[in-house]
Design an enzyme around this catalytic site. Structure first.
Site, PDB file in Angstrom:
ATOM      1  N   GLU A  74       0.827  -1.210   0.000  1.00 31.87           N
ATOM      2  CA  GLU A  74       0.000   0.000   0.000  1.00 31.87           C
ATOM      3  C   GLU A  74       0.858   1.256   0.000  1.00 31.87           C
ATOM      4  OE1 GLU A  74      -3.119  -0.038  -0.509  1.00 31.87           O
ATOM      5  OE2 GLU A  74      -3.500  -2.187  -0.283  1.00 31.87           O
ATOM      6  N   TYR A 224     -12.410 -17.553  -8.837  1.00 29.49           N
ATOM      7  CA  TYR A 224     -13.739 -17.196  -9.321  1.00 29.49           C
ATOM      8  C   TYR A 224     -14.062 -18.074 -10.525  1.00 29.49           C
ATOM      9  CZ  TYR A 224     -17.756 -14.639 -10.923  1.00 29.49           C
ATOM     10  OH  TYR A 224     -19.036 -14.329 -11.310  1.00 29.49           O
ATOM     11  N   TYR A 234     -13.177 -14.471 -18.122  1.00 31.58           N
ATOM     12  CA  TYR A 234     -12.650 -14.880 -16.814  1.00 31.58           C
ATOM     13  C   TYR A 234     -12.164 -16.333 -16.807  1.00 31.58           C
ATOM     14  CZ  TYR A 234     -11.371 -14.344 -12.034  1.00 31.58           C
ATOM     15  OH  TYR A 234     -10.611 -14.271 -10.894  1.00 31.58           O
ATOM     16  N   LYS A 243      -5.843 -19.040 -12.538  1.00 32.82           N
ATOM     17  CA  LYS A 243      -6.642 -19.658 -11.472  1.00 32.82           C
ATOM     18  C   LYS A 243      -6.581 -21.186 -11.554  1.00 32.82           C
ATOM     19  CE  LYS A 243      -8.045 -15.924  -9.390  1.00 32.82           C
ATOM     20  NZ  LYS A 243      -7.444 -15.581  -8.092  1.00 32.82           N
TER      21      LYS A 243
HETATM   22  P1  NAD Z   1      -8.091  -6.429  -3.802  1.00 34.19           P
HETATM   23  O1  NAD Z   1      -7.502  -5.601  -4.885  1.00 34.19           O
HETATM   24  O2  NAD Z   1      -9.156  -5.818  -2.957  1.00 34.19           O
HETATM   25  O3  NAD Z   1      -6.931  -6.922  -2.785  1.00 34.19           O
HETATM   26  C1  NAD Z   1      -5.666  -7.252  -3.215  1.00 34.19           C
HETATM   27  C2  NAD Z   1      -4.706  -7.321  -2.033  1.00 34.19           C
HETATM   28  O4  NAD Z   1      -3.407  -7.726  -2.517  1.00 34.19           O
HETATM   29  C3  NAD Z   1      -4.476  -5.982  -1.323  1.00 34.19           C
HETATM   30  O5  NAD Z   1      -4.349  -6.204   0.061  1.00 34.19           O
HETATM   31  C4  NAD Z   1      -3.132  -5.513  -1.875  1.00 34.19           C
HETATM   32  O6  NAD Z   1      -2.405  -4.638  -1.019  1.00 34.19           O
HETATM   33  C5  NAD Z   1      -2.426  -6.829  -2.011  1.00 34.19           C
HETATM   34  N1  NAD Z   1      -1.289  -6.808  -2.934  1.00 34.19           N
HETATM   35  C6  NAD Z   1      -1.283  -6.475  -4.253  1.00 34.19           C
HETATM   36  N2  NAD Z   1      -0.025  -6.575  -4.743  1.00 34.19           N
HETATM   37  C7  NAD Z   1       0.764  -6.982  -3.711  1.00 34.19           C
HETATM   38  C8  NAD Z   1       2.142  -7.242  -3.569  1.00 34.19           C
HETATM   39  N3  NAD Z   1       2.977  -7.167  -4.600  1.00 34.19           N
HETATM   40  N4  NAD Z   1       2.602  -7.609  -2.348  1.00 34.19           N
HETATM   41  C9  NAD Z   1       1.770  -7.699  -1.271  1.00 34.19           C
HETATM   42  N5  NAD Z   1       0.442  -7.482  -1.353  1.00 34.19           N
HETATM   43  C10 NAD Z   1      -0.045  -7.119  -2.554  1.00 34.19           C
HETATM   44  O7  NAD Z   1      -8.579  -7.758  -4.494  1.00 34.19           O
HETATM   45  P2  NAD Z   1      -9.706  -8.856  -4.171  1.00 34.19           P
HETATM   46  O8  NAD Z   1     -10.779  -8.706  -5.178  1.00 34.19           O
HETATM   47  O9  NAD Z   1     -10.036  -8.902  -2.744  1.00 34.19           O
HETATM   48  O10 NAD Z   1      -8.915 -10.169  -4.587  1.00 34.19           O
HETATM   49  C11 NAD Z   1      -8.356 -11.083  -3.680  1.00 34.19           C
HETATM   50  C12 NAD Z   1      -8.440 -12.478  -4.257  1.00 34.19           C
HETATM   51  O11 NAD Z   1      -9.827 -12.840  -4.382  1.00 34.19           O
HETATM   52  C13 NAD Z   1      -7.836 -12.631  -5.644  1.00 34.19           C
HETATM   53  O12 NAD Z   1      -7.247 -13.893  -5.748  1.00 34.19           O
HETATM   54  C14 NAD Z   1      -9.060 -12.557  -6.541  1.00 34.19           C
HETATM   55  O13 NAD Z   1      -8.855 -13.178  -7.789  1.00 34.19           O
HETATM   56  C15 NAD Z   1     -10.062 -13.309  -5.690  1.00 34.19           C
HETATM   57  N6  NAD Z   1     -11.487 -13.124  -6.036  1.00 34.19           N
HETATM   58  C16 NAD Z   1     -12.029 -11.889  -6.208  1.00 34.19           C
HETATM   59  C17 NAD Z   1     -13.371 -11.769  -6.573  1.00 34.19           C
HETATM   60  C18 NAD Z   1     -14.025 -10.423  -6.785  1.00 34.19           C
HETATM   61  O14 NAD Z   1     -15.102 -10.361  -7.359  1.00 34.19           O
HETATM   62  N7  NAD Z   1     -13.433  -9.349  -6.321  1.00 34.19           N
HETATM   63  C19 NAD Z   1     -14.162 -12.909  -6.726  1.00 34.19           C
HETATM   64  C20 NAD Z   1     -13.596 -14.155  -6.509  1.00 34.19           C
HETATM   65  C21 NAD Z   1     -12.243 -14.256  -6.175  1.00 34.19           C
END
Ligand code: NAD
Length: 385
Positions: A74, A224, A234, A243
């Site tokens: 962050e 997902y 996706y 994935k």
């Molecule tokens: P998000 O963007 O809200 O969170 C991403 C997190 O990763 C943050 O805490 C960020 O600081 C951290 N991050 C990014 N790069 C980094 C790095 N180099 N080092 C350390 N931390 C790092 O994303 P999200 O949507 O919560 O996604 C989280 C997981 O959930 C992913 O695997 C995503 O594919 C999966 N997911 C998301 C959804 C959706 O609809 N949002 C649905 C199903 C699955």
């Protein structure tokens, strides 16, 4: 400084410290209202500052009474340049403060989770503060990864042939057509490097090597799947290949560390507005329809409802499908939800998106992610950034 939202496309370049704290507080209150279950006690969350990772951290801390370490990447504020920190930075600060007040250990690391240095720093902290962790949640969603002196990027493209479908243009709430191009083989391989399971596996391996992970530990990563109209972009797209790799990694991890009784799960989560999902073409339109239909059917959940259900119900019960996935998308994928979305999808237009989709719900979630639009936060007030 008075902090206002500055929205550019699908991102907001400012974040409100008090609003982010409000968002964390609401998530904590939700989980507190669910009581406590038996669960992990020392949890490492990688990608812990926003979206599903933050909600996971809150769910295990308040739903299971777990001590947590979090890793996220962050941005700090720069008061001289009047730049706020990123939302995840404020979320993390707020979480730590609230958790400590509630007697829960919370320590956070800000930096590149892919790097060896971060792994070492976190593992050293686990060894000195806890001895061992008993759960690792991998929720990183990154646009790129640096390995040595090379940086590779993930792309959101199709595989096979280009895909044209409708999307919601977030700049003006218009329904437009978008054609998603085909990823090259190199782009697919790079997307797998960034969003696949390689780094998850490296974390687990390093933790075991350092004797910083309990026998019988549990690890979870997120995926997902979604309905057919999102498959080309996706599930069958470049991100879907990553994935798939993540899923194969879960199987490999459990096998490799079977002598340590490691359990590795993939939880398939619901489509929700997060900083990562807003960037995927077609998905914002789908999400606005999902929100509308699921709210009408009384099935809507946000990140915290999903993660509380995961860590307090489905994971303790080891409730998995035939392929071993934990299905947190069970309500999203219900026939009653998907048949309604498929019906509306055919007729949705700029003129009727206001009725067919939950645009307001989409934007509320969007602004909330950056700490804006909470009715009990005074945005005219000067705040310390
Ligand atoms: P998000 O963007 O809200 O969170 C991403 C997190 O990763 C943050 O805490 C960020 O600081 C951290 N991050 C990014 N790069 C980094 C790095 N180099 N080092 C350390 N931390 C790092 O994303 P999200 O949507 O919560 O996604 C989280 C997981 O959930 C992913 O695997 C995503 O594919 C999966 N997911 C998301 C959804 C959706 O609809 N949002 C649905 C199903 C699955």
């Amino acid at each position: 400084m008075i902090v206002e939202p500055k929205v550019k496309g699908f991102i907001c370049t400012t974040a409100h410290p008090k609003g982010c704290a409000e968002s964390v507080r609401r998530q904590i209150d939700y989980v507190k209202g669910k009581g406590r279950v038996n669960g992990p006690k020392k949890v490492l969350v990688i990608g812990s500052s926003t979206g599903y990772g933050l909600a996971s951290r809150i769910a295990v801390a308040y739903g299971c009474g777990a001590d947590t370490m979090g890793v996220a990447f962050e941005k700090e504020s720069n008061p001289e340049k009047k730049r706020t920190a990123s939302a995840g930075w404020y979320n993390t600060a707020a979480f730590e403060e609230m958790a400590k007040k509630d007697g829960l250990y919370a320590r956070s690391f800000n930096g590149d989770g892919f790097s060896d240095e971060m792994k070492k720093q976190v593992i050293d902290a686990i060894k000195s503060d806890w001895g061992k962790a008993d759960m690792v949640i991998y929720s990183m969603a990154a646009p790129r990864r640096t390995i040595g002196d090379k940086t590779v990027s993930s792309v959101l493209k199709t595989t096979g042939e280009p895909y044209t479908n409708r999307t919601l243009d977030l700049r003006n709430n218009e329904i437009t057509e978008v054609t998603v191009p085909v990823a090259t083989e190199e782009e697919i391989q790079n997307t797998i490097k960034v969003m696949g399971g390689e780094d998850w596996e490296a974390w687990i391996r390093e933790l075991f090597l350092a004797d910083a992970l309990e026998d019988g530990a549990v690890t979870v990563a997120y995926s997902y799947i979604g309905p057919i109209m999102t498959h080309p972009i996706y599930k069958d797209g470049s991100i879907g290949q990553a994935k798939k790799h993540l899923y194969e990694t879960s199987k490999r991890l459990a096998e490799t560390f079977s002598d340590r009784k490691l359990e590795a799960f993939i939880s398939v989560n619901k489509a929700l507005v997060t900083q990562s999902s807003a960037a995927i073409p077609i998905v914002p339109l789908y999400i606005s329809l999902v929100y509308k239909v699921m709210k009408e059917q009384g099935l809507h959940e946000g990140c915290i409802e999903q993660m509380a259900r995961l860590f307090m119900e489905k994971l303790p019960a080891r409730e998995v499908d035939g392929e071993g996935y934990i299905r947190m998308d069970d309500w999203e994928m219900r026939k009653s939800v998907q048949s309604e979305i498929a019906r509306v999808w055919e007729s949705v237009s700029t003129e009727n998106i206001g009725e067919c989709g939950d645009i307001d719900g989409y934007w509320d979630d969007f602004y909330h992610m950056f700490g804006f639009r909470y009715e009990n936060v005074d945005y005219s007030e000067d705040v310390e950034i």
